[in-house]
Each structure stands twice: as C-alpha cells, then as structure tokens.
Design a protein around this motif. Structure first.
Motif, PDB file in Angstrom:
ATOM      1  N   GLU A   1       3.419  -8.302  10.240  1.00 62.02           N
ATOM      2  CA  GLU A   1       3.950  -7.260  11.345  1.00 62.02           C
ATOM      3  C   GLU A   1       5.129  -7.420  12.506  1.00 62.02           C
ATOM      4  OE1 GLU A   1       1.695  -3.443  11.180  1.00 62.02           O
ATOM      5  OE2 GLU A   1       0.666  -4.939  10.914  1.00 62.02           O
TER       6      GLU A   1
ATOM      7  N   GLY B   1      -0.901   1.890   6.322  1.00 61.25           N
ATOM      8  CA  GLY B   1      -1.199   1.901   5.262  1.00 61.25           C
ATOM      9  C   GLY B   1      -1.999   0.982   4.772  1.00 61.25           C
TER      10      GLY B   1
ATOM     11  N   ARG C   1      -7.501 -13.894  -1.762  1.00 62.76           N
ATOM     12  CA  ARG C   1      -5.866 -13.349  -2.407  1.00 62.76           C
ATOM     13  C   ARG C   1      -6.280 -12.212  -4.076  1.00 62.76           C
ATOM     14  NH1 ARG C   1      -1.138 -13.235   0.830  1.00 62.76           N
ATOM     15  NH2 ARG C   1      -0.945 -14.999   2.711  1.00 62.76           N
TER      16      ARG C   1
ATOM     17  N   LYS D   1      -7.551  -4.516  -5.399  1.00 58.53           N
ATOM     18  CA  LYS D   1      -6.301  -3.778  -5.481  1.00 58.53           C
ATOM     19  C   LYS D   1      -5.933  -2.973  -6.603  1.00 58.53           C
ATOM     20  CE  LYS D   1      -3.599  -5.003  -1.780  1.00 58.53           C
ATOM     21  NZ  LYS D   1      -1.761  -4.976  -0.940  1.00 58.53           N
TER      22      LYS D   1
ATOM     23  N   LEU E   1      -3.033   1.534  -3.166  1.00 57.24           N
ATOM     24  CA  LEU E   1      -3.986   1.583  -1.446  1.00 57.24           C
ATOM     25  C   LEU E   1      -4.932   3.165  -1.112  1.00 57.24           C
ATOM     26  CD1 LEU E   1      -0.851   0.944   1.449  1.00 57.24           C
ATOM     27  CD2 LEU E   1      -2.644  -0.663  -0.292  1.00 57.24           C
TER      28      LEU E   1
ATOM     29  N   ASN F   1       2.614  -0.790   7.652  1.00 56.31           N
ATOM     30  CA  ASN F   1       1.931  -2.102   7.307  1.00 56.31           C
ATOM     31  C   ASN F   1       1.564  -1.454   5.740  1.00 56.31           C
ATOM     32  OD1 ASN F   1       1.226  -4.593   7.422  1.00 56.31           O
ATOM     33  ND2 ASN F   1      -0.936  -4.113   8.050  1.00 56.31           N
ATOM     34  N   GLY F   2       1.868  -0.940   4.982  1.00 65.06           N
ATOM     35  CA  GLY F   2       1.347  -0.610   3.392  1.00 65.06           C
ATOM     36  C   GLY F   2       2.964  -1.666   2.424  1.00 65.06           C
TER      37      GLY F   2
ATOM     38  N   GLU G   1       4.149  -4.413   3.858  1.00 66.18           N
ATOM     39  CA  GLU G   1       3.573  -5.681   4.607  1.00 66.18           C
ATOM     40  C   GLU G   1       2.720  -6.422   3.568  1.00 66.18           C
ATOM     41  OE1 GLU G   1       4.378  -3.410   6.568  1.00 66.18           O
ATOM     42  OE2 GLU G   1       6.800  -4.844   6.844  1.00 66.18           O
ATOM     43  N   SER G   2       2.010  -5.399   3.092  1.00 65.27           N
ATOM     44  CA  SER G   2       0.200  -5.856   2.663  1.00 65.27           C
ATOM     45  C   SER G   2       0.884  -6.018   1.006  1.00 65.27           C
ATOM     46  CB  SER G   2      -0.565  -4.713   2.460  1.00 65.27           C
ATOM     47  OG  SER G   2      -1.947  -4.748   1.576  1.00 65.27           O
ATOM     48  N   GLU G   3       1.699  -5.143   0.062  1.00 66.29           N
ATOM     49  CA  GLU G   3       2.388  -5.626  -0.714  1.00 66.29           C
ATOM     50  C   GLU G   3       2.771  -6.676  -1.191  1.00 66.29           C
ATOM     51  OE1 GLU G   3       0.601  -4.566  -2.458  1.00 66.29           O
ATOM     52  OE2 GLU G   3       0.623  -2.314  -4.001  1.00 66.29           O
ATOM     53  N   LEU G   4       3.555  -7.140  -0.122  1.00 66.95           N
ATOM     54  CA  LEU G   4       4.799  -7.921   0.245  1.00 66.95           C
ATOM     55  C   LEU G   4       3.995  -9.648   0.019  1.00 66.95           C
ATOM     56  CD1 LEU G   4       7.652  -6.522   2.696  1.00 66.95           C
ATOM     57  CD2 LEU G   4       7.663  -7.873   0.291  1.00 66.95           C
ATOM     58  N   GLN G   5       2.955  -9.679   1.138  1.00 63.46           N
ATOM     59  CA  GLN G   5       1.943 -10.501   1.243  1.00 63.46           C
ATOM     60  C   GLN G   5       1.418 -10.953  -0.236  1.00 63.46           C
ATOM     61  OE1 GLN G   5      -0.668  -9.134   4.335  1.00 63.46           O
ATOM     62  NE2 GLN G   5       0.754  -9.821   5.992  1.00 63.46           N
ATOM     63  N   ALA G   6       0.985  -9.466  -1.241  1.00 64.39           N
ATOM     64  CA  ALA G   6       0.560 -10.264  -2.061  1.00 64.39           C
ATOM     65  C   ALA G   6       1.087 -10.824  -3.317  1.00 64.39           C
ATOM     66  CB  ALA G   6       0.297  -8.759  -2.393  1.00 64.39           C
TER      67      ALA G   6
ATOM     68  N   ASN H   1       0.032 -14.274  -3.323  1.00 69.83           N
ATOM     69  CA  ASN H   1      -0.985 -14.633  -4.505  1.00 69.83           C
ATOM     70  C   ASN H   1      -1.674 -14.908  -5.703  1.00 69.83           C
ATOM     71  OD1 ASN H   1      -1.024 -13.031  -6.395  1.00 69.83           O
ATOM     72  ND2 ASN H   1      -2.103 -10.631  -4.944  1.00 69.83           N
TER      73      ASN H   1
ATOM     74  N   PRO I   1       4.012  -4.708  -6.435  1.00 70.90           N
ATOM     75  CA  PRO I   1       4.398  -6.561  -6.318  1.00 70.90           C
ATOM     76  C   PRO I   1       5.218  -6.312  -7.377  1.00 70.90           C
ATOM     77  CG  PRO I   1       1.854  -6.447  -5.462  1.00 70.90           C
ATOM     78  CD  PRO I   1       2.217  -5.069  -5.746  1.00 70.90           C
TER      79      PRO I   1
END
Lengths: 496, 269
Positions: A157, A205, A268, A275, A286, B144-145, B147-152, B155, B244
């Motif tokens: 972020e 989010g 991860r 998820k 989410l 940040n939703g 980003e959460s999925e981009l970071q995934a 994985n 993702p």
C-alpha cells in the motif's frame, strides 16, 4: 447513544474531565466531529472506555462559533491525531495542540468549507497544489535522510516513510500517511442505511467483516433492532474466518521479512486455503456481501466446513510449532521493535499489538457483541512487546478462532437469519467489533429522513500507525521491515 | 532451516496446473458479475438501480427501443444486491469473474456485441516481450482488497512466476503499470511520475473496479474516477477485488496468451 453514558460538557471543563478519567484508569477511545444541522455549529464527541462491561463514557461538547476547544492531546496523546483530523475535516480548532500540523489533508490541499460540513458540495474536489511539507528538523554530522515511497517496492500500500539515519542506525522515523485518503466517511452522508454496508465493506478490504459488523450493529442499535439468534452466531463464524486469514497472512509475511523462504510459502498457502474456504462458504474470498443490517443477507451452508477447518488447524499447528522452534526466525524477532506498555497505553495501540505489550483488552470479551457473550474466550497476552510477542499473540488468537468456530458450528441454532431493520429518523448508534487488527468503532447518525447524516469510523490501523513510530526511533534499518510486518498495519483503514 | 526444506519437499506440489490444463483455478464458489437478462425486466421498476451503490445500473433516460437499463460492468462491485432485489430475475448471480477487456466499451452491456477490439496490440506485445512480463504495481488509493489478492498471486497455489510474469520494484524495469484504486488527489502525481519513469513500449492495466471507474469511491472531495482521463489504459479488469485467477487471465490477455472472454458486457459464446 447505546452502550454509553452520555454527558454534555462545556469546553472549559474538558481538560479536567479528561484528567480525572485518566487518573481513574480509563482510556480515551476516539473523538469526532459531526454537524447536527447544516449551518449549525458542529459538535465534538469524545468516546472513552471505563473498563470491561462498563458503558463507554460519551462526552458531547458544542463550541461557540469560532471558539477553540482545549487540546486534550497533552494528557491523552492518542487524541492528537483525532484532534488534527477534526480541525482539517470539520473546521474546529484546538488550543495548545502539541502537533499543530496537517495530517489527513496534505500540505497544499484547500477546500472552501470543511469537507465534512453538509454544505460542502458532495462532489467538489479539494483544490490541490503540491506544497513543501513540514518535516522534522534533525541535523548533525553524518545524519542522512532517506525518503521512501509513496510508491513502494513489491505489492504494498502507498505511504511515505522518512528515515533519518546514521549508517545502519535509525535516529528518527517519520511516516507520512493519508496518501490514500478517499474521504470515505463523507461518502456515507445521504446514503440509505442498507447501501452503507456495501461502502463499509470497502473501507478496509481485509477487514470487510469487521467493518460491516460494526456498521450494522450501530444501525441496529439506532433502530433498536434485535437480530435473530442464528445470525448472531453466524456473524461470529464470519468474524473469526476473517481473523484466521488475516493472521495467517501476517505469519507468512513475517517469514518473508526474516527470509525464511519455505516458512513464507507455507504461510501464504495456508492463507490461500482459508480464503478458498471463505469463497465456498459465502461466494467472496474477502467474506463480502453477506452481513446486512438486521442479520445476514442469506443463510450459509456450513456443511463440510468443520472438517475443512480441522484439517487446516492441523497444518497450522505443525507450521507454527516449526516456526517457534526455528532459531534463525526467532533471533530476528526477539527484542525487535519493542513497544512498551506505557507507550501502548498513551498512544492508543490496539488489538494484537497492545495485547503483545501486556494490555489485557479485547472487545469480544469486554463488550461482547454478536454471540461472543455465550462463547468462552481466552484472550492471548504477552508482556515482551517485541515482534516475537506479536507473532505469538497472533498464533494464540488463531488457536482461539479455531476453537470458537468449531463451537459455533456445533451449537449453531436453527431459524431465520434476517429481520427487518427499519431506521428511525434522527437516531444515532454506536457499533464496535474486534477486527483482526484491533478495536473498530462506527458512530452512525441518521437524519430526519432516515438517511445517513454522519458516519465516523475509528479504525484499528489509525490507532496502531500512531504507536508504530515509537518502536522505530533508535532502532536499525535491518529490523525495520520485520518490525513493520509484525505490526500488521493497513494503510487503507488508517487513511480511509 | 534444512528441516523446513525437508518438510517443504515432502508436501509435494501445491501449485495448480491451471490455466494450462483444466485443473482447479481455486475459485470454487466465487461470485462474479451478475448476469443481465433484459427480456425479463419489468416496466416501471427501478429496484436494481436504487440498490446499486456505484451506479453500474441506471434506468434509461431516453425512450428508445431495446433494453430499459444501462448496465456498466466497469462500475460493478459484485455486491450482488441487484440479484436480491430484482423481482423478475433480470439480474442473476453468476461465477463470471474473468472480466478483463481491452476496450472499455466491452464492459457496457450491449444487445449486439461489437467486435474487433485492438487486436494489433497483442501481436506487438508478443513480439516485444516474448513470454515474459515485468509488472510495477501502484496503489492509488485502494481499500487493500486488491493488494490482498495481488499478493496472493505469489503464493504457492498460483505461483505467478511459472507464467513468466514478475513484479518489479523499479518502474525502469517495468513493462506494465498495474494500477489499483480510484486515484486520490494525493497519489495522482506519484502515479503519473511512475508511468513517466517507465521505458517505452509500456502498458497500463486498470485493476479492480476502483481503477476502472472509481467504483464506490469515485468523486467526492478526494478521489478521481479511476484512470479515466489520467493514463491510457490497455486492459480493464473490473472486480471488487478481482480474484487471483481473474488477474492471471487479464495478464495473459494482455500478453496475447489468453483470449478476451467478455464482449458487450457478457461472456462471448
């Protein structure tokens, strides 16, 4: 307001009230401004906690036009950011503020009226011309300044950090936040309460459930609406599923910063499993689009969830047992980024962060909502206040979450999951939830037509970002990323 | 440390073979954009438009033939409220989440699909980058939703690297600027500077409904309407957030390694 003891306080008495409250062991929670009528003087509200299972204290203070209020930040430092926000967005000034600088609206941003004033046109952008910022003055031989951000490495972020450093040692750290300020609180104004849930889910989010929950509970309180039993229990399940994937995320991310590569990958992967379970249960990874004022939008089919959670719990137990036996990992965490109990109290740290510094608070136990009052709660505590303690608290909280979810699935009552929640005109309500990052409050005011007049969001990251720099001053560069990961901050929640 | 490697190896492969094979893409149960069936729509009803926070559904103002509603999936946050309030089933829940398109107009529901979006582009990307792509992500004010999925993506399940796609810290090494968020006034300059720092040829992807149109955060005193009027966009991917697998499909679409599946606001048959 529900759950509070409200009092009207005159401006000159505020300092003494606050001091007495602090002496009695209370803690300020937040302050916000709202405009009861367009054109009328705004009212400032202070929310303070008086201990577990005690109602919150709510102080209402209406300054005369042009009158400044005494700043309480000198006795309760955590209020410093709230007061600055009130000045910038609500136009009320504070005398004797120890940090009288721009916070939410950056230097160079101007608006004709305070943006939260109902007379300010909803779609009028602030005028912005980049201006030099005020940065801490810090000099001396060999002191260097490293500005980092707002566009940061990897997928992160936006925020900007200024490091004043000599060699590896950080002398002073100054985060510049609110690049992501979207004016979310203003966007609620004028909406029909049901649609507000969609917005609340998009404030932060990865805290969608916590935000929807606090928002809906505030509305339900305002409408004196009792939601069905089954919905209360399912809300616990959703809130704990959110805690699960968030905490797993930070465990894996912490391994990334200590370069424990396999540990990162496994963390991860566990997060991804969590998820995927979320999606199978609710249609959203989410956990969005399920909570609404009056209960849940639809019933959930939890068939097979118990077994899936138990399988995940076993892998998690294996994983964390190995983490807690890995010296190279622990060496980087122990004594890193120590947040003392005193700073945690004064600066308003919340959630796993304060619990890792020995503060025994958890809204789920102290001010139970949903079905938490009927569930046994163990609150994880550590005293060390370092990155390792924060990791241990998260691990212990995941264990609690698994236990809570299994209990919910076992005892889940049958019945409907929704009831009508009719907003009452000109009412107000307070909602709260313990999000994965700490205490979250929504103060909701409705207007004469039953539309939203003001929604104040006190997010946990707003609190923890305030406390975080105190653990960075006088630390070293190599520990910074580890420390930041251990705090688990979101910028979106803070900036709103 | 060796113990980690040992246990890691004993766990076998966690990565999905998707999209090369029909293996699990990990999105079982994920709801996507509601499907629109205009023929079921009832006259004098605006329940869906009233329930649509970002204004993706609007009742037609002009009395023209055809559909009564303007439906723009570039504004949809997949909250599913329209599917719940519609008395006639004119909006129905679906699992259509792979909504990456090259032309913004393809996100607007249309009775007849217009075809031939910028096909020439893909050929050029292919010849320039081969199969590899370096991505610079910029958060211009997301929740940040995204980003959460981009970071995934990094994985072990998705393991984006296996597709030759990498995130890079420096815009100097980046081929693609992947933007999330509605573009706040405070992030605008940093976003444009990042784009200008990229070598040409360069591409831009608007990822998530906020970046495509502003979404629920559009306008107000602090936000723009996504990348509209700020940067030229090559791929639009609405979603709140795009999961993702949707991100992977959109990246492959940009590279010409996957077909565009959405035309005129719906899955092309």
């Amino acid at each position: 307001m529900n759950g509070t003891e409200a009092r009207t306080i005159a401006a000159p008495d505020l300092l003494e009230m606050c001091a007495a409250h602090m002496r009695a062991g209370g803690r300020m929670q937040m302050a916000y401004v709202w405009f009861p009528q367009a054109g009328a003087t705004p009212e400032i509200r202070y929310l303070a906690s008086q201990g577990a299972n005690q109602p919150f204290a709510l102080w209402c203070c209406r300054p005369q036009p042009g009158e400044a209020l005494p700043s309480l930040a000198k006795i309760s430092p955590l209020l410093g950011w709230y007061e600055r926000e009130i000045t910038e967005l609500g136009g009320v000034h504070f005398d004797g503020h120890p940090e009288p600088f721009p916070l939410v609206l950056h230097e160079g941003a101007r608006s004709t009226l305070p943006p939260l004033d109902p007379r300010y046109p909803a779609d009028q952008p602030v005028e912005f011309e980049a201006a030099p910022w005020r940065i801490p003055e810090l000099g001396g031989k060999d002191v260097q300044l490293l500005p980092f951000g707002p566009v940061r490495a990897d997928v992160l972020e936006s925020a900007q950090f200024l490091f004043f450093y000599i060699g590896e040692g950080i002398i002073h750290y100054y985060p510049r936040l609110f690049f992501k300020h979207r004016g979310m609180e203003r966007r609620f104004q004028g909406l029909c309460p049901k649609l507000g849930t969609v917005l609340a889910e998009r404030v932060s989010g990865v805290g969608s459930v916590a935000h929807a929950l606090a928002y809906c509970q505030a509305l339900e309180a305002a409408a004196s609406c009792q939601i069905p039993e089954r919905a209360r229990w399912l809300r616990v399940l959703l809130a704990e599923l959110e805690r699960l994937y968030n905490h797993l995320h930070y465990l894996g991310y912490l391994c990334h910063t200590t370069t424990l590569k396999v540990g990162e990958a496994e963390g991860r992967l566990l997060e991804e499993r969590a998820k995927q379970l979320n999606a199978k249960l609710t249609g959203s990874r989410l956990l969005r689009g399920i909570i609404e004022p009056g209960g849940l939008r639809r019933d959930l089919d939890s068939a097979g969830l118990s077994d899936a959670l138990e399988a995940l719990r076993r892998e998690f137990a294996d994983y964390t047992a190995r983490l807690e036996r890995t010296d190279s990992h622990l060496d980087r965490l122990i004594s890193t980024g120590v947040l003392t109990r005193k700073v945690a109290v004064d600066q308003g740290a919340t959630g796993p962060i304060e619990r890792a510094s020995g503060l025994d608070r958890d809204l789920r136990r102290d001010h139970p909502y949903a079905a938490y009052a009927e569930l046994p709660m163990t609150v994880a505590l550590r005293e060390a206040g370092d990155a390792c303690a924060r990791m241990q608290v998260r691990i212990a909280e995941i264990e609690t979450s698994f236990a809570l979810m299994q209990r919910v699935l076992l005892l889940l009552p049958a019945g409907p999951v929704r009831t009508d929640c009719h907003p009452i005109a000109a009412s107000e309500g307070l909602g709260w939830s313990e999000s994965p990052r700490g205490s979250l409050y929504y103060a909701v005011h409705l207007d004469q037509n039953g539309k939203l007049a003001r929604v104040k969001i006190k997010s946990p990251s707003f609190s923890n970002w305030r406390a975080f720099p105190f653990t960075v001053h006088d630390s070293n560069m190599m520990d910074y990323a580890i420390n930041e990961a251990s705090f688990g901050l979101t910028t979106a929640g803070c900036d709103r | 440390m060796p113990l980690w490697t040992f246990f890691g190896l004993t766990r076998g492969t966690a990565t999905t073979a998707w999209p090369a094979s029909g293996a699990d893409n990990g999105q079982t149960g994920v709801l996507g954009m509601p499907r629109h069936y205009p023929d079921r729509c009832q006259d004098d009803c605006d329940a869906c438009a009233a329930a649509c926070l970002p204004g993706a559904i609007r009742v037609h103002t002009e009395a023209s033939a055809g559909a009564r509603l303007d439906v723009d999936y570039g504004r949809c946050v997949a909250c599913q409220l329209c599917t719940e309030v519609c008395p006639a089933g004119a909006f129905a829940p679906s699992t259509d989440w792979a909504f990456g398109v090259r032309a913004r107009t393809d996100l607007v529901w249309a009775a007849a699909t217009q075809t031939a979006p910028a096909r020439a582009l893909s050929g050029m990307i292919r010849s320039t980058f081969g199969r590899s792509l370096h991505v610079r992500h910029v958060d211009s004010g997301s929740c940040n939703g995204c980003e959460s999925e981009l970071q995934a993506l990094n994985n072990p399940f998705y393991n984006l690297h296996r597709l030759g796609i990498f995130f890079t810290p420096s815009p100097r090494f980046a081929d693609l600027l992947l933007v999330t968020g509605p573009v706040t006034y405070a992030m605008r300059a940093a976003l444009v500077e990042t784009y200008q720092a990229m070598p040409e040829p360069r591409w831009v992807m608007a990822s998530g409904t906020c970046a495509v149109s502003g979404g629920v955060a559009e306008g107000g005193y602090a936000c723009a309407a996504g990348l509209e009027g700020i940067l030229p966009v090559d791929v639009y991917l609405p979603g709140c957030p795009p999961n993702p697998a949707a991100l992977i499909e959109a990246l492959l679409l940009l590279l010409g390694r996957a077909p565009q599946r959405i035309e005129g606001g719906r899955l092309a048959d």
